[in-house]
Design a protein around this motif. Sequence first.
Motif, PDB file in Angstrom:
ATOM      1  N   UNK A   1       0.820  -1.194   0.000  1.00 24.41           N
ATOM      2  CA  UNK A   1       0.000   0.000   0.000  1.00 24.41           C
ATOM      3  C   UNK A   1       0.861   1.253   0.000  1.00 24.41           C
ATOM      4  N   UNK A   2       0.228   2.375   0.157  1.00 26.34           N
ATOM      5  CA  UNK A   2       0.947   3.644   0.130  1.00 26.34           C
ATOM      6  C   UNK A   2       2.011   3.754   1.203  1.00 26.34           C
ATOM      7  N   UNK A   3       1.722   3.217   2.400  1.00 21.28           N
ATOM      8  CA  UNK A   3       2.696   3.313   3.494  1.00 21.28           C
ATOM      9  C   UNK A   3       3.972   2.531   3.159  1.00 21.28           C
ATOM     10  N   UNK A   4       3.833   1.427   2.419  1.00 24.07           N
ATOM     11  CA  UNK A   4       5.007   0.644   2.016  1.00 24.07           C
ATOM     12  C   UNK A   4       5.875   1.434   1.033  1.00 24.07           C
TER      13      UNK A   4
ATOM     14  N   UNK B   1       7.709   4.079   2.982  1.00 26.09           N
ATOM     15  CA  UNK B   1       8.804   3.462   3.736  1.00 26.09           C
ATOM     16  C   UNK B   1       9.988   3.136   2.831  1.00 26.09           C
ATOM     17  N   UNK B   2       9.713   2.883   1.561  1.00 24.39           N
ATOM     18  CA  UNK B   2      10.787   2.559   0.607  1.00 24.39           C
ATOM     19  C   UNK B   2      11.454   3.817   0.043  1.00 24.39           C
ATOM     20  N   UNK B   3      10.934   4.997   0.443  1.00 21.22           N
ATOM     21  CA  UNK B   3      11.590   6.233   0.030  1.00 21.22           C
ATOM     22  C   UNK B   3      10.762   7.158  -0.845  1.00 21.22           C
ATOM     23  N   UNK B   4       9.512   6.819  -1.116  1.00 24.24           N
ATOM     24  CA  UNK B   4       8.674   7.657  -1.982  1.00 24.24           C
ATOM     25  C   UNK B   4       8.041   8.789  -1.179  1.00 24.24           C
ATOM     26  N   UNK B   5       7.997   9.985  -1.758  1.00 24.38           N
ATOM     27  CA  UNK B   5       7.392  11.127  -1.078  1.00 24.38           C
ATOM     28  C   UNK B   5       5.875  11.005  -1.110  1.00 24.38           C
ATOM     29  N   UNK B   6       5.213  11.359   0.008  1.00 24.53           N
ATOM     30  CA  UNK B   6       3.745  11.338   0.024  1.00 24.53           C
ATOM     31  C   UNK B   6       3.198  12.280  -1.041  1.00 24.53           C
ATOM     32  N   UNK B   7       2.064  11.924  -1.622  1.00 29.53           N
ATOM     33  CA  UNK B   7       1.439  12.759  -2.643  1.00 29.53           C
ATOM     34  C   UNK B   7       0.652  11.930  -3.633  1.00 29.53           C
ATOM     35  N   UNK B   8       0.071  12.597  -4.613  1.00 30.16           N
ATOM     36  CA  UNK B   8      -0.783  11.899  -5.583  1.00 30.16           C
ATOM     37  C   UNK B   8      -0.038  10.865  -6.427  1.00 30.16           C
TER      38      UNK B   8
ATOM     39  N   UNK C   1       1.737   8.539  -5.434  1.00 34.50           N
ATOM     40  CA  UNK C   1       1.593   7.219  -4.800  1.00 34.50           C
ATOM     41  C   UNK C   1       0.410   6.463  -5.406  1.00 34.50           C
ATOM     42  N   UNK C   2      -0.708   7.149  -5.587  1.00 33.34           N
ATOM     43  CA  UNK C   2      -1.884   6.518  -6.183  1.00 33.34           C
ATOM     44  C   UNK C   2      -1.611   6.040  -7.593  1.00 33.34           C
ATOM     45  N   UNK C   3      -0.885   6.840  -8.357  1.00 30.44           N
ATOM     46  CA  UNK C   3      -0.574   6.460  -9.734  1.00 30.44           C
ATOM     47  C   UNK C   3       0.348   5.235  -9.778  1.00 30.44           C
ATOM     48  N   UNK C   4       1.298   5.187  -8.863  1.00 30.51           N
ATOM     49  CA  UNK C   4       2.209   4.031  -8.821  1.00 30.51           C
ATOM     50  C   UNK C   4       1.446   2.762  -8.416  1.00 30.51           C
ATOM     51  N   UNK C   5       0.583   2.876  -7.421  1.00 28.77           N
ATOM     52  CA  UNK C   5      -0.206   1.710  -7.003  1.00 28.77           C
ATOM     53  C   UNK C   5      -1.080   1.207  -8.157  1.00 28.77           C
ATOM     54  N   UNK C   6      -1.582   2.132  -8.954  1.00 27.02           N
ATOM     55  CA  UNK C   6      -2.395   1.739 -10.098  1.00 27.02           C
ATOM     56  C   UNK C   6      -1.554   0.965 -11.119  1.00 27.02           C
ATOM     57  N   UNK C   7      -0.318   1.448 -11.358  1.00 26.73           N
ATOM     58  CA  UNK C   7       0.589   0.737 -12.281  1.00 26.73           C
ATOM     59  C   UNK C   7       0.910  -0.662 -11.755  1.00 26.73           C
ATOM     60  N   UNK C   8       1.115  -0.757 -10.454  1.00 30.31           N
ATOM     61  CA  UNK C   8       1.431  -2.053  -9.857  1.00 30.31           C
ATOM     62  C   UNK C   8       0.235  -3.007  -9.929  1.00 30.31           C
ATOM     63  N   UNK C   9      -0.960  -2.471  -9.755  1.00 34.63           N
ATOM     64  CA  UNK C   9      -2.142  -3.317  -9.876  1.00 34.63           C
ATOM     65  C   UNK C   9      -2.273  -3.860 -11.294  1.00 34.63           C
ATOM     66  N   UNK C  10      -2.058  -3.011 -12.283  1.00 31.66           N
ATOM     67  CA  UNK C  10      -2.112  -3.467 -13.678  1.00 31.66           C
ATOM     68  C   UNK C  10      -1.100  -4.596 -13.900  1.00 31.66           C
ATOM     69  N   UNK C  11       0.064  -4.459 -13.297  1.00 33.86           N
ATOM     70  CA  UNK C  11       1.103  -5.480 -13.404  1.00 33.86           C
ATOM     71  C   UNK C  11       0.617  -6.812 -12.818  1.00 33.86           C
ATOM     72  N   UNK C  12      -0.018  -6.733 -11.662  1.00 29.50           N
ATOM     73  CA  UNK C  12      -0.486  -7.935 -10.973  1.00 29.50           C
ATOM     74  C   UNK C  12      -1.695  -8.549 -11.682  1.00 29.50           C
TER      75      UNK C  12
END
Length: 444
Positions: free
Chosen positions: A396-399, A402-409, A411-422
Motif C-alpha cells: 500500500x501507500x505506506x510501504x 517506507x521505501x523512500x517515496x514522497x507522500x502525494x498523488x 503514490x496513487x498512480x504508482x499503485x495503479x501501475x502495480x495493480x495493472x502489473x499484478x
Amino acid sequence: MQIQLPEAVRWILNELQKHGQDAYAVGGCVRDTILGRSPQDWDITTSARPEQVKAIFKRTIDTGIQHGTVTVMVDHVGYEVTTYRIDGEYEDARHPKEVTFTSNLLEDLKRRDFTINAMAYNETTGLVDAFDGIGDLRRGIIRCVGNARERFGEDALRMLRAVRFAAQLGFTIEAETRTAIEELAGNLKKVSAERIQVELTKLLVSAHPDELRTLYQTGISAVILPEWDAMMETAQNHPHHCYSVGEHTIAALGEIRADKVLRYTMLLHDVAKPLCKTTDGKGIDHFYGHPQKGAELARKIMRRLKMDNATIDAVCGLIRVHDVNPKPERKAVRHAVYRAGLSDYKLLFEVKRADILAQSSYMQQEKLDYLRDYEQIYDAIVSERECISLKQLAIGGSDLIAAGMKPGPEIGRVLQKLLELVLDDPSMNTKEKLIGYTLKNLFI
C-alpha cells in the motif's frame, strides 16, 4: 369459514369486545390467510374511538390518530387498530380531506379498494364478506368495491395497486375495473414518487413481473415510467433478437430470481435502446453504446422514483457492464472484474444468463457455453485469491513511503501501475517483488 388468528390478534380482539366494542381482523391479512399465504401485518378495525382504544391498552402509539389509527404494542410487535370510518371528499386523488368515525362495519368496508381486501373476521361473528371477496378470490379477479371510477377517483394509487395485486396473486383485473384504470390513469401524476416506487417494486419482485405489459396497455406507465412505453414500442430487427425491447425485457425478468437489484437491472438494462437505435443498409437494427447510456438513464429514473442510493449504484453498475464479454482466459477476466468495480460480480452472470435466455435461438447455446466458461474462470480466480482490486494488492501507500517515496498523488498512480502489473501476472503480488519492481523502474 374459520381463520386461525395469531394469539396477539385474538387477545386484542377479545379485549376490545370485553369492553363492549366490535372488533375484527380486516383487509390483506384476511385475504392472505384464506389464500394460505402468511400475512405480513395484521390490521384490526373496531367500533372503538381512538381515545377508547388508548384507554383499553397500556402500550399504544399514536401512528395516525387523526384518521383513527392507534398502534397497540404486544410483546414489542405493533398492531394497527383503526376506528370504523367514512372517508370525506378526496382533494388530491390520494387522501381524504376529512374522515368521519362510524359504528357501522359495512360503512367502513365500503370505502376499501378491492373486494378481496374488504373482508373482516373475528371468532364470534366469523367472516364478514359483503362484496363477494371470497368469490373473487376463487375466480382470481381483482375488482373494485362498488364503483371503480369512484374508488380510483378517491385514491389514484389504487390503479397501480390493482396491477400489483394481479402480479402478486396471478389474478386478472375485472373488465370494469380495468376500463376505469384506462380512463383515469392520468391521475397518477398526483401521487408521490415514493408511493409509486413501493408499488412498482412489489410488482417487479412478484411471481408475475410480466404484468408490466398491463401498465403499458392501461396507460399507467405513460404517467409513471414513460421510458417503458418507448421500450415496448421499439422493435429489434436483428438475428440475436425475436422481441421488441419491452417484450425482451419482460422475458428476461421471467428468467431471473425475484431480487430487487436483479429485477430492476433487467427492467432497465436496455432502457437506452430506443435512444441508441440505428438501422444499417441491410435493415438490421443496432444499439451501439446502449449499456453506458442505459446506466446513465437508469440512474435518472431511479432517482426520480426516490430509490435508495445502494440499489441505484448496484443496478447502474450491472447495466453498464452487462454487455461486456472478455476473452475466456484468466488475464482478460481479471482486468474485466477490476474495471467493472461491482460490489457483487456474481450477480452479473445471472443478469447475462437471463439476457441470453430472452433473446432469439440464434447462437444462444454458444453464448451460454461462453458464459459458463466465463463464470468458471471467475470462480477459480476468486477461490485462488488472485488479486483483482487495490485492496488485494500486497503493498500500500505506506510501504511505498517506507521505501523512500514522497507522500502525494504520485503514490496513487504508482499503485495503479502495480495493480495493472499484478492483473497481468498474479505471481508478482508479493511485497518484495512489487517494491523491487518499483525501485527498478525508478518510480521512487
